[in-house]
Design an enzyme around this catalytic site. Structure first.
Site, PDB file in Angstrom:
ATOM      1  N   TYR A   1       0.108  -1.182   0.052  1.00 38.79           N
ATOM      2  CA  TYR A   1      -0.088   0.045  -0.163  1.00 38.79           C
ATOM      3  C   TYR A   1       1.187   1.138   0.212  1.00 38.79           C
ATOM      4  O   TYR A   1       1.494   1.345   1.105  1.00 38.79           O
ATOM      5  CB  TYR A   1      -0.552  -0.012   1.387  1.00 38.79           C
ATOM      6  CG  TYR A   1      -1.602   1.260   1.328  1.00 38.79           C
ATOM      7  CD1 TYR A   1      -2.375   2.035   0.776  1.00 38.79           C
ATOM      8  CD2 TYR A   1      -1.579   1.836   2.389  1.00 38.79           C
ATOM      9  CE1 TYR A   1      -3.116   3.342   1.039  1.00 38.79           C
ATOM     10  CE2 TYR A   1      -1.691   3.288   2.690  1.00 38.79           C
ATOM     11  CZ  TYR A   1      -3.268   3.408   1.497  1.00 38.79           C
ATOM     12  OH  TYR A   1      -3.937   4.752   2.058  1.00 38.79           O
TER      13      TYR A   1
ATOM     14  N   GLU B   1     -13.411   5.984   7.368  1.00 39.49           N
ATOM     15  CA  GLU B   1     -12.308   6.584   7.800  1.00 39.49           C
ATOM     16  C   GLU B   1     -12.792   6.833   9.055  1.00 39.49           C
ATOM     17  O   GLU B   1     -13.300   6.815   9.492  1.00 39.49           O
ATOM     18  CB  GLU B   1     -11.663   7.207   7.111  1.00 39.49           C
ATOM     19  CG  GLU B   1     -10.563   8.108   7.172  1.00 39.49           C
ATOM     20  CD  GLU B   1      -9.103   6.538   7.431  1.00 39.49           C
ATOM     21  OE1 GLU B   1      -9.595   5.494   8.090  1.00 39.49           O
ATOM     22  OE2 GLU B   1      -8.151   6.919   6.744  1.00 39.49           O
TER      23      GLU B   1
ATOM     24  N   CYS C   1      -5.288  14.160   6.577  1.00 39.67           N
ATOM     25  CA  CYS C   1      -5.118  13.271   6.974  1.00 39.67           C
ATOM     26  C   CYS C   1      -6.095  12.194   7.716  1.00 39.67           C
ATOM     27  O   CYS C   1      -6.630  12.797   7.999  1.00 39.67           O
ATOM     28  CB  CYS C   1      -3.942  12.710   8.040  1.00 39.67           C
ATOM     29  SG  CYS C   1      -4.071  10.592   8.499  1.00 39.67           S
TER      30      CYS C   1
ATOM     31  N   ASN D   1      -8.947  -0.073   8.107  1.00 39.56           N
ATOM     32  CA  ASN D   1      -7.332   1.049   8.275  1.00 39.56           C
ATOM     33  C   ASN D   1      -6.978   0.744   8.983  1.00 39.56           C
ATOM     34  O   ASN D   1      -7.809   1.295   9.995  1.00 39.56           O
ATOM     35  CB  ASN D   1      -7.883   2.835   7.299  1.00 39.56           C
ATOM     36  CG  ASN D   1      -6.465   2.883   7.248  1.00 39.56           C
ATOM     37  OD1 ASN D   1      -5.892   2.960   7.086  1.00 39.56           O
ATOM     38  ND2 ASN D   1      -6.236   4.535   7.523  1.00 39.56           N
TER      39      ASN D   1
ATOM     40  N   ARG E   1     -12.962   6.101  -0.147  1.00 40.49           N
ATOM     41  CA  ARG E   1     -13.510   6.172   0.834  1.00 40.49           C
ATOM     42  C   ARG E   1     -13.929   6.922   1.522  1.00 40.49           C
ATOM     43  O   ARG E   1     -14.336   8.550   0.255  1.00 40.49           O
ATOM     44  CB  ARG E   1     -11.636   6.449   1.190  1.00 40.49           C
ATOM     45  CG  ARG E   1     -11.468   7.442   2.605  1.00 40.49           C
ATOM     46  CD  ARG E   1     -10.044   7.192   2.894  1.00 40.49           C
ATOM     47  NE  ARG E   1      -9.639   8.607   3.686  1.00 40.49           N
ATOM     48  CZ  ARG E   1      -9.196   8.770   3.928  1.00 40.49           C
ATOM     49  NH1 ARG E   1      -7.718   8.366   3.183  1.00 40.49           N
ATOM     50  NH2 ARG E   1      -9.003  10.321   4.614  1.00 40.49           N
TER      51      ARG E   1
ATOM     52  N   ASP F   1      -5.670  10.547  -2.980  1.00 38.89           N
ATOM     53  CA  ASP F   1      -6.502  11.485  -2.068  1.00 38.89           C
ATOM     54  C   ASP F   1      -7.336  11.805  -2.965  1.00 38.89           C
ATOM     55  O   ASP F   1      -9.069  11.031  -3.187  1.00 38.89           O
ATOM     56  CB  ASP F   1      -5.324  12.756  -2.338  1.00 38.89           C
ATOM     57  CG  ASP F   1      -4.139  12.915  -1.499  1.00 38.89           C
ATOM     58  OD1 ASP F   1      -3.632  11.935  -0.550  1.00 38.89           O
ATOM     59  OD2 ASP F   1      -3.326  12.942  -1.847  1.00 38.89           O
TER      60      ASP F   1
ATOM     61  N   GLU G   1     -11.012   9.623  -2.087  1.00 36.02           N
ATOM     62  CA  GLU G   1     -12.005  10.265  -0.798  1.00 36.02           C
ATOM     63  C   GLU G   1     -12.860  11.692  -0.983  1.00 36.02           C
ATOM     64  O   GLU G   1     -11.762  12.265  -1.672  1.00 36.02           O
ATOM     65  CB  GLU G   1     -11.153  10.618   0.545  1.00 36.02           C
ATOM     66  CG  GLU G   1      -9.660  11.391   0.188  1.00 36.02           C
ATOM     67  CD  GLU G   1      -8.690  11.183   0.956  1.00 36.02           C
ATOM     68  OE1 GLU G   1      -8.359  12.459   1.476  1.00 36.02           O
ATOM     69  OE2 GLU G   1      -8.375  10.650   1.026  1.00 36.02           O
TER      70      GLU G   1
ATOM     71  N   ASP H   1       0.664  14.890   5.982  1.00 34.33           N
ATOM     72  CA  ASP H   1      -0.432  14.797   5.514  1.00 34.33           C
ATOM     73  C   ASP H   1      -1.628  15.835   5.025  1.00 34.33           C
ATOM     74  O   ASP H   1      -2.452  15.560   5.927  1.00 34.33           O
ATOM     75  CB  ASP H   1      -0.860  13.675   5.783  1.00 34.33           C
ATOM     76  CG  ASP H   1      -1.505  13.180   4.265  1.00 34.33           C
ATOM     77  OD1 ASP H   1      -1.757  13.200   3.097  1.00 34.33           O
ATOM     78  OD2 ASP H   1      -2.109  11.966   5.114  1.00 34.33           O
TER      79      ASP H   1
ATOM     80  N   HIS I   1      -7.727   4.212  -3.835  1.00 33.53           N
ATOM     81  CA  HIS I   1      -8.519   5.100  -3.225  1.00 33.53           C
ATOM     82  C   HIS I   1      -8.484   6.132  -3.424  1.00 33.53           C
ATOM     83  O   HIS I   1      -7.988   7.287  -3.274  1.00 33.53           O
ATOM     84  CB  HIS I   1      -9.016   4.851  -1.749  1.00 33.53           C
ATOM     85  CG  HIS I   1      -7.535   5.158  -0.747  1.00 33.53           C
ATOM     86  ND1 HIS I   1      -7.470   6.234  -0.608  1.00 33.53           N
ATOM     87  CD2 HIS I   1      -6.526   4.592  -0.457  1.00 33.53           C
ATOM     88  CE1 HIS I   1      -6.701   6.589   0.651  1.00 33.53           C
ATOM     89  NE2 HIS I   1      -5.731   5.502   0.707  1.00 33.53           N
TER      90      HIS I   1
ATOM     91  N   ASP J   1      -2.686   5.457  -2.499  1.00 31.78           N
ATOM     92  CA  ASP J   1      -3.639   6.494  -1.803  1.00 31.78           C
ATOM     93  C   ASP J   1      -3.449   7.898  -2.725  1.00 31.78           C
ATOM     94  O   ASP J   1      -2.627   7.976  -3.349  1.00 31.78           O
ATOM     95  CB  ASP J   1      -3.238   7.001  -0.896  1.00 31.78           C
ATOM     96  CG  ASP J   1      -3.592   8.569   0.171  1.00 31.78           C
ATOM     97  OD1 ASP J   1      -4.415   8.970  -0.763  1.00 31.78           O
ATOM     98  OD2 ASP J   1      -3.395   8.416   0.799  1.00 31.78           O
TER      99      ASP J   1
END
Length: 298
Positions: free
Chosen positions: A48, A192, A127, A216, A162, A92, A119, A63, A117, A90
């Site tokens: 990942y 999340e 984050c 996660n 996500r 974002d 989000e 982040d 993923h 990731d």
């Protein structure tokens, strides 16, 4: 390990197969190509690419949405080239609107990534285990997921939706968003930062029949650190361990530097470190030596 001249086994079908298997898929976080190699050599089937770790190592900053799409994809490309196992990245928020998501998906496919993923945070994002997040509307995120599905050229490329809405709108709202994202075509659902084991179970109960679920296991984050047996019992299919490698590296570097600062040389720290030859083997020097002999032209 990704050798320089090898023909890699297609990673995306392998990821699909793993996700369809009987056991949760464990995916430790890699922040660069070296950490990805170490994950593969430790026997894990999936890597990942952590956005948290990528930001920390490329910028030395938190982040909070500082990196661009191209910077993230460049890191993903290097990680993919270093290993033979599937890489999930990731991505974002997709770095803009639905049209930006189209390009984000295409760039990750071109980089050889097996899945991403996306989000539903407002850019600049944070984050998922930080406070102060904000989310876009469900309607806008549905459009982004639909754009991602339409943009992919390889049907085995995995799109994970996500939602960060639990911290902003409550767990019920996050679950309803996840339902909408599943209807939009997401392959996996990722709620999340649930705060309690009861919340984690509620997510599994409400969404498990719609799509495979992501857990996660954020080291030190806001989600309770459940045992793997309980995660499996609840039916989660993909378990991310995003920052453990980064934290371990930070601890190791600190210990080494403390020794160097105290003693003036690193001699006392060396017994705990890989030997020089061991490390050069790890990063593929024997292959380089072999290729030098092969192409010496003599």
């Amino acid at each position: 390990m990704g050798n320089l001249l090898s023909s890699p086994v297609p990673a995306r079908p392998r990821l699909r197969s793993l996700l369809a298997g009987p056991d949760p898929v464990l995916a430790p976080g890699a922040y660069d190509a070296l950490s990805a190699r170490l994950i593969e050599q430790a026997g894990f089937d999936v890597v990942y690419m952590t956005g948290f770790g990528t930001t920390a190592t490329l910028t030395g900053r938190p982040d909070v949405g500082l990196l661009s799409a191209t910077e993230m994809v460049d890191n993903a490309r290097r990680i993919v080239a270093a290993v033979d196992v599937p890489v999930i990245a990731d991505a974002d928020t997709g770095y803009g609107n639905a049209i930006n998501v189209v390009r984000t998906i295409q760039l990750h496919e071109q980089a050889g990534v097996s899945g991403v993923h996306l989000e539903d945070q407002v850019m600049p994002k944070k984050c998922g285990h930080m406070s102060g997040k904000a989310v876009i509307s469900t309607k806008e995120m549905v459009g982004k997921i639909e754009a991602a599905v339409a943009a992919r050229r390889d049907p085995d490329f995995v799109i994970i939706a996500r939602t960060d809405a639990a911290a902003v709108e409550g767990l019920g709202a996050a679950i309803e968003r996840a339902r909408a994202y599943a209807a939009a075509g997401a392959d996996l659902l990722f709620v999340e930062a649930p705060r309690t084991e009861a919340d984690i179970k509620t997510v599994a109960d409400e969404l498990g029949g719609l799509a495979p679920l992501v857990f996660n296991w954020a080291e030190g984050g806001r989600t309770p650190p459940l045992p793997l047996e309980r995660i499996a019992e609840l039916g989660y299919r993909l378990v991310l361990f995003p920052i453990g490698t980064l934290l371990a590296a930070t601890a190791g570097i600190r210990t080494f530097l403390d020794t160097l600062r105290r003693d003036g040389t690193p001699s006392a720290a060396l017994p705990a470190l890989p030997a020089f030859d061991e490390f050069t083997d790890l990063v593929g020097l024997p292959e380089i030596n072999e290729l030098e002999q092969r192409f010496a032209g003599e």
